[in-house]
Write a protein that holds these residues in place. Structure first.
Motif, PDB file in Angstrom:
ATOM      1  N   SER A 150     -15.452 -95.928-123.206  1.00  0.00           N
ATOM      2  CA  SER A 150     -14.899 -95.489-121.927  1.00  0.00           C
ATOM      3  C   SER A 150     -14.009 -94.279-122.152  1.00  0.00           C
ATOM      4  O   SER A 150     -13.214 -94.245-123.079  1.00  0.00           O
ATOM      5  N   SER A 175     -22.140-103.493-118.834  1.00  0.00           N
ATOM      6  CA  SER A 175     -21.789-104.137-117.573  1.00  0.00           C
ATOM      7  C   SER A 175     -21.008-105.414-117.860  1.00  0.00           C
ATOM      8  O   SER A 175     -21.180-106.035-118.900  1.00  0.00           O
ATOM      9  N   THR A 179     -17.477-108.356-108.980  1.00  0.00           N
ATOM     10  CA  THR A 179     -16.895-107.322-108.118  1.00  0.00           C
ATOM     11  C   THR A 179     -15.472-106.954-108.517  1.00  0.00           C
ATOM     12  O   THR A 179     -14.877-106.054-107.943  1.00  0.00           O
ATOM     13  N   THR A 220     -14.742-105.596-111.240  1.00  0.00           N
ATOM     14  CA  THR A 220     -14.817-104.382-112.063  1.00  0.00           C
ATOM     15  C   THR A 220     -14.226-103.209-111.278  1.00  0.00           C
ATOM     16  O   THR A 220     -14.578-103.004-110.129  1.00  0.00           O
ATOM     17  N   THR A 232     -13.711 -99.846-109.501  1.00  0.00           N
ATOM     18  CA  THR A 232     -14.645 -98.796-109.085  1.00  0.00           C
ATOM     19  C   THR A 232     -13.917 -97.457-109.062  1.00  0.00           C
ATOM     20  O   THR A 232     -12.707 -97.396-108.838  1.00  0.00           O
ATOM     21  N   SER A 274     -18.751 -98.757-110.689  1.00  0.00           N
ATOM     22  CA  SER A 274     -18.080 -99.059-111.951  1.00  0.00           C
ATOM     23  C   SER A 274     -18.384 -97.929-112.937  1.00  0.00           C
ATOM     24  O   SER A 274     -19.331 -97.164-112.733  1.00  0.00           O
ATOM     25  N   ASN A 316     -22.009 -98.019-113.932  1.00  0.00           N
ATOM     26  CA  ASN A 316     -22.892 -97.610-112.827  1.00  0.00           C
ATOM     27  C   ASN A 316     -22.892 -96.092-112.681  1.00  0.00           C
ATOM     28  O   ASN A 316     -23.946 -95.469-112.500  1.00  0.00           O
TER      29      ASN A 316
END
Length: 349
Positions: free
Chosen positions: A205, A250, A267, A269, A271, A324, A327
């Motif tokens: 990340s 994920s 959900t 996670t 955004t 996320s 995503n």
């Protein structure tokens, strides 16, 4: 079509069929089992020949050959094994709804028309009668004349669906020579729009984006402004590699599941949003006919993607991706793959 149909049962027993499946390495590991015990059991109990392609690729081809009843038994065992893996991965998960088992068949493109039917009638009939989701890829797999057919649902729905697909394949043999899809090792780097990253194998990340981290000698894309220009040597097979890695990143990634954006994804996670700028003359290849490509990218990545209206005097369009980190990364890569296929004619998607 039900299981009592003579073409599927009695009459079909003497017909030898070959069905090819496309699997990620992780899925193949589950099928092989410790010291090859699982695949040995599947071969013995089903009576089908099960061959697995060599393992230096992120994708492997699993070939199942035998009489139709043996093929259905082998599929049943594979689907149940994947469901078992999903259940095992859910034990410590906060996800409430169970994702479906997903299998990808590799079918000669010349047979896909019969599978879809006139105006989509056959595929609609298969979906409705089996309860499985069936999708036929719009484009052929790289360097082949085959397409991927994705089946999702409960193990029972998948088996019923495979039976119907087998009937179609027996009734409509392939036309002309078929060039089989052979997965290639994914070793070249991937660059995301918004910054140059030389990468291939490890997801890390960085701020609000998930990026790949292992250095490689040359970039696949060079960045001009905020959009990516594809490098001519970039291979279309990298899409699968990134898809696989983004799935692993994920919060919940079951075996046998090939799309990260399934209902029930955790959900909690965080955004975030990311913006790209794409030239007007390339925006069409991102949107596709009647929005088909952008919808495909949304579905595969699980991200929300908004394309701003064209502004007068501007040669660029603003694209906002929300979701996320995994995503967003996948959506960015899919967009870059579309740009690559447009500019180099590789047909990455």
């Amino acid at each position: 079509m039900n299981t009592k149909d003579p073409k599927v049962t009695e009459g079909g027993l003497n017909v030898t069929l070959t069905i090819r499946l496309l699997m990620h390495g992780k899925e193949v590991g589950s099928i092989i089992g410790k010291k090859g015990e699982t695949v040995k059991k599947m071969r013995e109990e089903s009576g089908a020949r099960i061959n697995i392609s060599e393992g230096s690729c992120p994708e492997r081809i699993v070939t199942i050959t035998g009489p139709t009843d043996a093929i259905f038994k082998a599929f049943s065992m594979i689907a149940l094994k994947f469901e078992e893996d999903i259940n095992a991965s859910m034990t410590n998960s906060t996800v409430t709804s169970k994702p479906p088992v997903t299998l990808r068949l590799v079918v000669p493109a010349s047979q896909c028309g019969s599978l879809i039917g006139k105006g989509g009638s056959k595929i609609k009939e298969i979906r409705e009668s089996t309860g499985a989701q069936v999708q036929v890829a719009g484009d052929m797999l790289p360097n082949s004349t085959e397409r991927a057919v994705t089946i999702s649902g409960t193990p029972d729905a998948i088996i019923q669906c495979v039976k119907q697909i087998c009937v179609v394949m027996l009734e409509s043999p392939p036309k002309g020579a078929t060039i089989p899809y052979r997965p290639k090792p994914a070793s070249a780097p991937i660059i995301f729009a918004g910054g140059q990253v030389r990468a291939d194998t490890i997801l890390t990340s960085a701020g609000n984006h998930t990026v790949l981290a292992q250095p490689q000698p040359a970039p696949a894309f060079t960045i001009q402004g905020q959009y990516a220009i594809p490098h001519p040597d970039v291979s279309p097979t990298h899409l699968t590699k990134l898809h696989q890695l983004a799935m692993q990143h994920s919060p919940f990634t079951p075996l046998g599941q090939t799309t990260p954006g399934f209902p029930g994804l955790d959900t909690s996670t965080p955004t975030s949003s990311h913006e790209l700028t794409i030239p007007n003359d390339l925006i069409g290849c991102i949107i596709g006919r009647q929005g088909s490509k952008i919808n495909e990218i949304r579905q595969m990545s699980g991200a929300q993607i908004k394309i701003a209206n064209a502004t007068e005097g501007s040669a660029e369009r603003q694209v906002t991706i929300t979701g996320s980190p995994a995503n967003i990364s996948l959506a960015q890569y899919l967009i870059n793959a579309r740009l690559s296929s447009e500019v180099t004619g590789l047909g990455a998607l």
